[in-house]
Design a protein around this motif. Structure first.
Motif, short mmCIF file in Angstrom:
data_model
loop_
_atom_site.label_atom_id
_atom_site.label_comp_id
_atom_site.label_asym_id
_atom_site.label_seq_id
_atom_site.Cartn_x
_atom_site.Cartn_y
_atom_site.Cartn_z
N LYS A 356 0.84 -1.20 0.00
CA LYS A 356 0.00 0.00 0.00
C LYS A 356 0.87 1.25 0.00
N ILE A 357 0.64 2.14 -0.97
CA ILE A 357 1.40 3.39 -1.09
C ILE A 357 0.43 4.55 -0.89
N VAL A 358 0.66 5.33 0.15
CA VAL A 358 -0.23 6.44 0.49
C VAL A 358 0.57 7.74 0.47
N ASP A 359 0.07 8.75 -0.25
CA ASP A 359 0.73 10.06 -0.26
C ASP A 359 -0.24 11.13 0.20
N ASN A 360 0.31 12.28 0.59
CA ASN A 360 -0.53 13.42 1.00
C ASN A 360 -0.47 14.53 -0.04
N GLY A 361 -0.48 14.10 -1.31
CA GLY A 361 -0.39 15.06 -2.40
C GLY A 361 -1.72 15.71 -2.74
N CYS A 362 -1.83 16.18 -3.99
CA CYS A 362 -2.99 16.97 -4.40
C CYS A 362 -4.26 16.14 -4.52
N GLY A 363 -4.13 14.81 -4.70
CA GLY A 363 -5.31 13.96 -4.82
C GLY A 363 -6.04 14.12 -6.14
N MET A 364 -7.11 13.36 -6.29
CA MET A 364 -7.90 13.40 -7.53
C MET A 364 -9.38 13.40 -7.20
N SER A 367 -14.42 11.56 -10.22
CA SER A 367 -14.71 11.36 -11.65
C SER A 367 -13.47 10.96 -12.43
N HIS A 368 -12.28 11.31 -11.91
CA HIS A 368 -11.04 10.96 -12.61
C HIS A 368 -10.61 9.52 -12.34
N LEU A 369 -11.00 8.97 -11.19
CA LEU A 369 -10.53 7.64 -10.80
C LEU A 369 -10.97 6.56 -11.79
N GLN A 370 -12.18 6.72 -12.32
CA GLN A 370 -12.69 5.69 -13.22
C GLN A 370 -11.94 5.63 -14.55
N ASP A 374 -6.79 4.19 -18.49
CA ASP A 374 -7.19 4.40 -19.88
C ASP A 374 -6.00 4.93 -20.68
N PRO A 375 -5.74 4.38 -21.86
CA PRO A 375 -4.61 4.87 -22.66
C PRO A 375 -4.74 6.37 -22.96
N PHE A 376 -3.64 7.09 -22.78
CA PHE A 376 -3.52 8.52 -23.09
C PHE A 376 -4.35 9.41 -22.16
N TYR A 377 -4.82 8.86 -21.05
CA TYR A 377 -5.52 9.70 -20.07
C TYR A 377 -4.54 10.11 -18.99
N SER A 378 -4.30 11.41 -18.88
CA SER A 378 -3.34 11.90 -17.90
C SER A 378 -3.80 13.25 -17.34
N LEU A 379 -3.55 13.45 -16.04
CA LEU A 379 -3.86 14.72 -15.40
C LEU A 379 -2.63 15.63 -15.37
N LYS A 380 -1.50 15.09 -15.84
CA LYS A 380 -0.27 15.88 -15.86
C LYS A 380 -0.22 16.74 -17.12
N GLU A 381 0.38 17.89 -17.00
CA GLU A 381 0.44 18.82 -18.13
C GLU A 381 1.18 18.21 -19.31
N LYS A 382 2.26 17.48 -19.05
CA LYS A 382 3.05 16.88 -20.13
C LYS A 382 3.05 15.35 -20.05
N THR A 405 -7.98 4.82 -4.00
CA THR A 405 -8.87 5.80 -3.40
C THR A 405 -8.12 7.14 -3.37
N SER A 406 -8.86 8.22 -3.52
CA SER A 406 -8.21 9.53 -3.56
C SER A 406 -9.20 10.62 -3.16
N LYS A 407 -8.65 11.69 -2.61
CA LYS A 407 -9.47 12.85 -2.23
C LYS A 407 -8.67 14.11 -2.51
N VAL A 408 -9.30 15.07 -3.14
CA VAL A 408 -8.63 16.31 -3.51
C VAL A 408 -8.09 17.01 -2.27
N ASN A 409 -6.81 17.46 -2.36
CA ASN A 409 -6.11 18.17 -1.29
C ASN A 409 -5.87 17.33 -0.04
N VAL A 410 -6.12 16.03 -0.13
CA VAL A 410 -5.86 15.12 0.99
C VAL A 410 -4.79 14.11 0.61
#
Length: 426
Positions: A356-364, A367-370, A374-382, A405-410
């Motif tokens: 299990k890898i847990v981070d306290n980053g920006c989250g998602m 609607s993005h988790l599903q 998917d090929p070519f689906y990315s939330l990163k700018e590049k 599992t993910s939560k924005v800003n958590v």
């Protein structure tokens, strides 16, 4: 008793009316519905199983309630009418495997019309037809399997036809026992699903073409951008409006981007043969964490590994390293600074352990988790959008699974389940 008799008398007629309505109605509903392929397949299987099971129960109840000789003769006529009007193969055998009755559909299928089958075994019936001799002999083994299981058994059977084609049947065998446990009778019901299997094949082909179209569109989109940049600079260099030497690094970067896309696509579309060995997962995870130690230190992010248990898994060490490199890299990129990444290794159940890898980053957002994977689906700018696609293919190759599992800003939590090694495969 009189009311019960009247009730059982009308059941076959209700069945003849309701049966076709059920079959045609449910098929029509599935045809016009917007359900997914998996849902349509599940509902087709379920409705067929339910219809056949209810039919078997109905036939059993009818047989059980035939008491006196006069009633038996009357109900036998109704029963014969009932099974002869069914669009399925139906046969009855006694506890010794001797044929008691077969409906018209079954007699026509095995070319046994006009043959006195009552009291004969499958072996004896096989002597009446050369073409279906082997198929009838095969029934002896499948019947015995049903008796051994002692409950409803189900299998797909392929029956050859003289024109060279085949019919596929979803077959159910219902063993019936006496009170003392001895064999009483066997009901065999086979639903012709040839058209359904062909429809499934066409649907799978259609979905493959649709997926291919989406993948092609994604490839075009991702490769067109760097190609446009390269072409633009080359054209400007051709017109002497810029000096190409000053932009070589940019052109090489864009070419590397195209090469990266092609390499990851090849890994998904045509994975190379990989060697599996018995490896310690704790060691693999620790080595991956060590790779990111400097990068994590620079952005003031702490990576903690909790080795709660030691586990071995039958795996490709290089592929699992690639998997965890992708996950840890994504976690670091989700954290701007002063973050934490906690990795835990523990037993999930008797057969699987979890990383299990847990981070306290920006989250998602939910609607993005599903769309993860998917090929070519990315939330990163590049981002190319193939990293998680490759990661999921690695997990699948190792017979594992992934929960996100993910939560924005958590933050985000990824749990990778992998099979434990109980004995090293040879």
């Amino acid at each position: 008793m009189h009311k019960n008799t009247d009730f059982f008398r009308i059941i076959p007629f209700l069945y003849v009316i309701i049966g076709p309505v059920w079959i045609i109605g449910t098929d029509y509903f599935l045809t016009i519905s917007n359900l997914s392929y998996e849902q349509i397949l599940f509902l087709n299987r379920f409705k067929g199983f339910l219809f056949v099971l209810l039919t078997a129960i109905l036939l059993f109840v009818l047989i059980k309630n035939l008491r006196d000789s006069k009633q038996i003769e009357e109900e036998k006529e109704k029963l014969s009418f009932l099974i002869d009007t069914m669009p399925d193969f139906v046969s009855f055998k006694d506890g010794e495997g001797k044929w008691l009755q077969i409906n018209k559909f079954g007699a026509q299928l095995f070319e046994l019309e006009g043959i006195d089958y009552k009291g004969k075994t499958d072996k004896e019936m096989a002597e009446y037809t050369d073409f279906y001799h082997d198929a009838l002999i095969y029934c002896i083994d499948t019947d015995e399997e049903a008796w051994k299981h002692g409950k409803v058994s189900r299998c797909e059977e392929i029956i050859p036809l003289r024109d060279g084609s085949n019919k596929v049947f979803d077959s159910f065998k219902v063993p019936i026992f006496n009170n003392d446990g001895s064999r009483k009778g066997l009901i065999v019901i086979g639903r012709d699903i040839t058209a359904l299997k062909e429809a499934e094949r066409k649907l799978r082909q259609s979905e493959k073409m649709s997926a291919l179209g989406e993948l092609s569109a994604g490839i075009v989109h991702e490769i067109r951008n760097p190609l446009a940049i390269i072409k633009g600079y080359l054209q400007m260099g051709q017109k002497k409006t810029i000096k190409l030497d000053e932009h070589i690094d940019l052109l090489v970067t864009e070419i590397d981007r195209i090469n990266s896309i092609v390499n990851e696509l090849l890994m998904i579309a045509k994975p190379t043969d990989i060697t599996f060995e018995n490896k310690n997962i704790n060691t693999i995870v620790s080595e991956v964490v060590q790779l990111f130690s400097i990068e994590a230190s620079q952005q003031k992010t702490k990576i903690t590994v909790n080795d709660l248990d030691q586990f071995n898994t039958y795996c490709s060490e290089s592929k699992l390293k690639q998997l965890f490199i992708n996950i840890v890299k994504n976690a670091l990129e989700a954290i701007s600074t002063n973050g934490e990444i906690n990795i835990s290794i523990y037993e999930k159940n008797e057969n699987y352990f979890a990383v299990k890898i847990v981070d306290n980053g920006c989250g998602m957002e939910e609607s993005h988790l599903q769309h993860i994977g998917d090929p070519f689906y990315s939330l990163k700018e590049k981002g190319i959008g193939l990293g998680m696609t490759v990661s999921l293919s690695i997990i699948e190759a190792h017979k594992g699974s992934l929960q996100i599992t993910s939560k924005v800003n958590v933050g985000t939590s990824l749990e990778v389940l992998l099979p434990k090694v109980k004995s090293v495969p040879v």
